[in-house]
Motif scaffolding. Structure first.
Motif, PDB file in Angstrom:
ATOM      1  N   UNK A   1      12.210  43.481 -61.807  1.00  0.00           N
ATOM      2  CA  UNK A   1      13.549  43.605 -63.580  1.00  0.00           C
ATOM      3  C   UNK A   1      14.226  43.321 -62.499  1.00  0.00           C
ATOM      4  N   UNK A   2      15.459  42.617 -63.992  1.00  0.00           N
ATOM      5  CA  UNK A   2      16.435  42.432 -63.927  1.00  0.00           C
ATOM      6  C   UNK A   2      16.983  41.136 -63.344  1.00  0.00           C
ATOM      7  N   UNK A   3      18.414  40.738 -63.566  1.00  0.00           N
ATOM      8  CA  UNK A   3      18.355  39.300 -63.808  1.00  0.00           C
ATOM      9  C   UNK A   3      18.793  38.698 -62.424  1.00  0.00           C
ATOM     10  N   UNK A   4      19.313  37.258 -61.708  1.00  0.00           N
ATOM     11  CA  UNK A   4      18.821  36.666 -60.455  1.00  0.00           C
ATOM     12  C   UNK A   4      20.061  37.865 -60.232  1.00  0.00           C
ATOM     13  N   UNK A   5      20.308  37.601 -58.623  1.00  0.00           N
ATOM     14  CA  UNK A   5      21.441  38.706 -57.967  1.00  0.00           C
ATOM     15  C   UNK A   5      22.576  37.180 -57.016  1.00  0.00           C
ATOM     16  N   UNK A   6      23.789  37.117 -57.239  1.00  0.00           N
ATOM     17  CA  UNK A   6      24.481  36.390 -56.261  1.00  0.00           C
ATOM     18  C   UNK A   6      25.165  37.783 -55.399  1.00  0.00           C
ATOM     19  N   UNK A   7      24.775  37.989 -54.269  1.00  0.00           N
ATOM     20  CA  UNK A   7      26.314  38.657 -53.821  1.00  0.00           C
ATOM     21  C   UNK A   7      26.616  38.487 -52.960  1.00  0.00           C
ATOM     22  N   UNK A   8      28.249  38.506 -54.348  1.00  0.00           N
ATOM     23  CA  UNK A   8      29.863  38.493 -53.830  1.00  0.00           C
ATOM     24  C   UNK A   8      30.309  38.413 -52.157  1.00  0.00           C
ATOM     25  N   UNK A   9      29.915  39.080 -51.528  1.00  0.00           N
ATOM     26  CA  UNK A   9      30.206  39.580 -49.877  1.00  0.00           C
ATOM     27  C   UNK A   9      29.420  37.598 -49.264  1.00  0.00           C
ATOM     28  N   UNK A  10      30.617  36.980 -48.855  1.00  0.00           N
ATOM     29  CA  UNK A  10      30.244  36.060 -48.221  1.00  0.00           C
ATOM     30  C   UNK A  10      29.784  36.133 -46.913  1.00  0.00           C
ATOM     31  N   UNK A  11      29.814  37.147 -45.972  1.00  0.00           N
ATOM     32  CA  UNK A  11      29.926  38.275 -44.677  1.00  0.00           C
ATOM     33  C   UNK A  11      28.328  38.587 -44.602  1.00  0.00           C
ATOM     34  N   UNK A  12      27.538  38.685 -45.317  1.00  0.00           N
ATOM     35  CA  UNK A  12      26.376  39.147 -45.183  1.00  0.00           C
ATOM     36  C   UNK A  12      25.299  38.034 -46.253  1.00  0.00           C
ATOM     37  N   UNK A  13      23.931  38.474 -45.497  1.00  0.00           N
ATOM     38  CA  UNK A  13      22.787  38.151 -46.109  1.00  0.00           C
ATOM     39  C   UNK A  13      21.885  38.862 -46.456  1.00  0.00           C
ATOM     40  N   UNK A  14      21.905  39.938 -47.824  1.00  0.00           N
ATOM     41  CA  UNK A  14      20.827  40.811 -47.871  1.00  0.00           C
ATOM     42  C   UNK A  14      19.651  41.189 -48.101  1.00  0.00           C
ATOM     43  N   UNK A  15      18.828  41.377 -48.017  1.00  0.00           N
ATOM     44  CA  UNK A  15      17.058  41.245 -48.477  1.00  0.00           C
ATOM     45  C   UNK A  15      16.663  43.108 -48.603  1.00  0.00           C
ATOM     46  N   UNK A  16      15.994  43.009 -49.803  1.00  0.00           N
ATOM     47  CA  UNK A  16      15.702  44.243 -50.295  1.00  0.00           C
ATOM     48  C   UNK A  16      14.514  44.555 -49.469  1.00  0.00           C
ATOM     49  N   UNK A  17      13.701  45.591 -49.519  1.00  0.00           N
ATOM     50  CA  UNK A  17      12.396  45.490 -49.077  1.00  0.00           C
ATOM     51  C   UNK A  17      12.161  46.287 -49.939  1.00  0.00           C
ATOM     52  N   UNK A  18      10.461  45.588 -50.568  1.00  0.00           N
ATOM     53  CA  UNK A  18      10.078  46.307 -51.385  1.00  0.00           C
ATOM     54  C   UNK A  18       8.357  46.190 -51.011  1.00  0.00           C
ATOM     55  N   UNK A  19       8.473  48.445 -51.090  1.00  0.00           N
ATOM     56  CA  UNK A  19       7.006  48.663 -50.807  1.00  0.00           C
ATOM     57  C   UNK A  19       5.483  48.023 -51.487  1.00  0.00           C
ATOM     58  N   UNK A  20       4.992  47.321 -51.244  1.00  0.00           N
ATOM     59  CA  UNK A  20       3.639  46.711 -52.123  1.00  0.00           C
ATOM     60  C   UNK A  20       2.374  47.379 -52.824  1.00  0.00           C
ATOM     61  N   UNK A  21       2.567  48.551 -51.588  1.00  0.00           N
ATOM     62  CA  UNK A  21       1.548  49.212 -52.276  1.00  0.00           C
ATOM     63  C   UNK A  21       1.989  50.443 -53.573  1.00  0.00           C
ATOM     64  N   UNK A  22       3.625  50.977 -53.321  1.00  0.00           N
ATOM     65  CA  UNK A  22       3.734  51.744 -54.406  1.00  0.00           C
ATOM     66  C   UNK A  22       5.154  50.707 -55.584  1.00  0.00           C
ATOM     67  N   UNK A  23       4.756  49.860 -54.951  1.00  0.00           N
ATOM     68  CA  UNK A  23       5.611  48.874 -55.559  1.00  0.00           C
ATOM     69  C   UNK A  23       7.335  49.769 -56.133  1.00  0.00           C
TER      70      UNK A  23
END
Length: 222
Positions: free
Chosen positions: A86-108
């Motif tokens: 859910x939510x709009x697409x996100x562009x992280x403003x920090x050009x010094x980092x690549x961030x990825x979120x961990x999503x629990x597939x079992x508990x969503x």
């Protein structure tokens, strides 16, 4: 981190984001699975949930963010209830980092965040954290494995390092379980809030890294 306390991210939590079913890398983001987690470039609300995952006092003992980057209650609990996708697409403003979120597939549920970012010496480092409900369950290994996968198999980096505060045994064990090994490094590092900590350092190398079709970070090099 950005201050999400005043951002209009909540109140419309059923809005669907374009990354809802994203499972592979493309020009908009990264996506891959490790263990029970799907790791991917977050939507704006997934990112808010990831920030909330590390905003509790126990996590801040080690993370030491600036005060305006920490999500306080009751907004923190609301953010942790965000439905992935859910939510709009996100562009992280920090050009010094690549961030990825961990999503629990079992508990969503969004379970934490891992990044590859420019370290204090300019070289690539990985780091991350889990939401309170996912700590103490041996899942740190998957979290930091994802950091290595992102660095080596998506960003094309042959080497990545990680730091842990001396005394943070759980973090050190998780880094070693993911395959990292102790390495030489500066005896101290400074947290975002200015607190100086004694440091353990870890390193992981691969002979043949790979760049995927997802967004690349040309600023990260060894």
């Amino acid at each position: 981190m950005v201050n999400l306390g005043e951002a209009p991210l909540f109140g419309r939590l059923t809005r669907r984001g374009r990354l809802m079913a994203k499972r592979t890398c493309d020009r908009r983001g990264h996506a891959f699975t490790v263990g029970r987690f799907l790791f991917r470039t977050p939507t704006a609300w997934e990112y808010a949930a990831a920030v909330a995952s590390g905003s509790d006092p126990a996590a801040q003992r080690w993370l030491g963010w600036l005060a305006d980057s920490v999500i306080a209650e009751p907004l923190r609990s609301e953010a942790l209830r965000v439905t992935p996708g859910t939510g709009p697409a996100w562009t992280y403003p920090d050009p010094q980092s690549v961030d990825i979120v961990a999503i629990d597939l079992a508990d969503n549920r969004c379970a934490g965040l891992v990044s590859v970012h420019s370290g204090e010496n300019g070289g690539p480092e990985t780091g991350g954290y889990l939401a309170p409900a996912y700590r103490g369950r041996g899942l740190g290994r998957d979290l930091f494995t994802a950091g290595l996968v992102l660095a080596h198999s998506h960003l094309g980096l042959p080497q990545v390092r990680a730091g842990a505060e001396v005394g943070n045994v759980a973090s050190g064990r998780s880094l070693e379980a993911a395959g990292m090994r102790r390495a030489a490094g500066p005896p101290q590092y400074t947290l975002p809030n200015g607190r100086v900590s004694e440091a353990w350092w870890y390193q992981h190398d691969v002979p043949r890294p790979y760049r995927c079709s997802g967004p690349q970070a040309e600023w990260l090099s060894v």
